[in-house]
Design a protein around this motif. Structure first.
Motif, PDB file in Angstrom:
ATOM      1  N   ASP A 168      -6.537   4.612  12.223  1.00 28.43           N
ATOM      2  CA  ASP A 168      -6.355   3.426  11.385  1.00 28.43           C
ATOM      3  C   ASP A 168      -4.925   3.266  10.889  1.00 28.43           C
ATOM      4  OD1 ASP A 168      -8.940   2.438  11.550  1.00 28.43           O
ATOM      5  OD2 ASP A 168      -9.649   3.685   9.893  1.00 28.43           O
ATOM      6  N   THR A 169      -4.062   4.212  11.220  1.00 29.30           N
ATOM      7  CA  THR A 169      -2.679   4.117  10.769  1.00 29.30           C
ATOM      8  C   THR A 169      -1.740   3.978  11.954  1.00 29.30           C
ATOM      9  OG1 THR A 169      -2.319   6.511  10.795  1.00 29.30           O
ATOM     10  CG2 THR A 169      -3.199   5.546   8.760  1.00 29.30           C
ATOM     11  N   ARG A 226       4.960   2.017   7.783  1.00 27.69           N
ATOM     12  CA  ARG A 226       3.713   2.727   8.074  1.00 27.69           C
ATOM     13  C   ARG A 226       2.555   1.837   7.634  1.00 27.69           C
ATOM     14  NH1 ARG A 226       2.568   7.938   9.173  1.00 27.69           N
ATOM     15  NH2 ARG A 226       4.580   8.673   8.379  1.00 27.69           N
ATOM     16  N   ASP A 228      -1.411   1.053   7.142  1.00 25.34           N
ATOM     17  CA  ASP A 228      -2.741   1.633   6.941  1.00 25.34           C
ATOM     18  C   ASP A 228      -3.746   0.495   7.066  1.00 25.34           C
ATOM     19  OD1 ASP A 228      -5.175   2.660   5.927  1.00 25.34           O
ATOM     20  OD2 ASP A 228      -4.120   4.107   4.676  1.00 25.34           O
TER      21      ASP A 228
END
Length: 333
Positions: A168-169, A226, A228
């Motif tokens: 999921d990241t 990044r 999420d």
């Protein structure tokens, strides 16, 4: 890990370019493990797409490469600043033809592809993306796309990107090496090298590592994000003139970079967290693209694949006076 490499765009301006595109497609298909029949299918589709650009488009360009998310698939991106297509749904039907549009042969082209997408704005041009797989294998799900283009007639781009997906990241880096040419490219390659080995670090610490590593190079502008997807957030840190945006149907939100040059001078590095709306796209680009583009002027673009988003912005916001790089990441879980 996905990283930018040499991305040899082919200018499709006359009949000689059709053969060059066909040969590039055949070579790429062979490198991806395609058999003779599938190589022929790719060659025919690319030849037809290139022929359409010669006959009907303005400033036609084509990129043929291994798919960013599958080394055994071929991705083809064709774009132009031609008249556009008023009725895309009709244009992708076999046999449909409208003088002055890319409708000629488009149905056959898309039928031969394992996956395709057409985004066209009347009076502004068309972007066609195609994915080819061998032996009927499914096309990879596209969650990211990055494109680079060197200044003018340069062969190497001083801009680079890198990206790692992990459940999921996801984390991406974009570096604009100072100036252009081999020295700028060396700075960007060093940024990608650090990212490759240390991308698990927190965003701010990773940017600090890149900054230190670029000390012995010309330096550049760097941004790291990044994403999420489960939480619907993105953490972002940038140094220098790299643009970061969260693009959605109603517009875009800018993400903040601090002034400076990675490897040489900097303000205090900062990291920011942003909420990511549903059905949005995360976009980072170098200053080889103007930051004045308006998502509202691209109807439906935020709902398109990252490849279409990246290609459309490179075409319409890109400038030939600098290297250009754009990285687009889908935010849907």
């Amino acid at each position: 890990m996905i990283r930018s490499g040499d991305q040899p765009w082919v200018r499709i301006e006359d009949d000689s370019a059709i053969g060059a595109a066909r040969r590039a497609a055949t070579t790429m298909a062979e490198a991806c493990g395609f058999g003779e029949h599938d190589r022929g299918r790719v060659a025919v589709a690319v030849s037809e797409a290139a022929s359409n650009l010669v006959k009907h488009a303005v400033e036609g360009m084509m990129l043929i490469r291994a798919h960013p998310e599958s080394a055994t698939a071929v991705e083809v991106i064709a774009l132009d600043k031609g008249p556009g297509i008023r009725d895309v749904r009709s244009a992708v039907r076999d046999g449909y033809s409208t003088a002055g549009t890319l409708g000629v042969g488009l149905g056959g082209i898309t039928r031969m592809a394992s996956a395709h997408e057409v985004y066209s704005l009347p009076g502004r041009g068309t972007v066609v993306t195609m994915c080819f797989t061998a032996a009927g294998a499914p096309a990879p799900v596209s969650r990211v796309s990055g494109l680079t283009r060197p200044i003018g007639e340069e062969i190497v781009s001083g801009d680079a990107f890198a990206y790692v997906e992990g459940g999921d990241t996801a984390i991406g880096l974009l570096c604009d090496g100072l100036g252009h040419g081999p020295a700028a490219a060396a700075a960007s390659r060093e940024a990608v090298r650090v990212f490759e080995h240390q991308h698990d670090l927190p965003v701010l610490e990773l940017l600090e590592r890149v900054h230190k590593a670029l000390t012995g190079t010309r330096g550049g502008a760097v941004a790291i994000a990044r994403l999420d997807r489960a939480r619907g957030t993105v953490r972002y840190a940038g140094l220098g003139n790299v643009s970061g945006w969260i693009v959605h149907a109603e517009g875009r939100q800018g993400m903040i970079s601090v002034p400076g040059i990675a490897g040489h001078q900097r303000s205090r590095l900062r990291e920011y967290e942003y909420t990511v709306p549903p059905h949005s796209v995360l976009v980072m680009h170098s200053d080889g693209l103007s930051d004045r583009w308006d998502p509202v002027s691209f109807p439906g673009l935020a709902a398109r694949s990252p490849a279409v988003v990246a290609a459309t912005l490179l075409r319409d916001a890109g400038t030939r006076r600098d290297d250009a790089a754009v990285l687009a990441v889908g935010t849907a879980p």
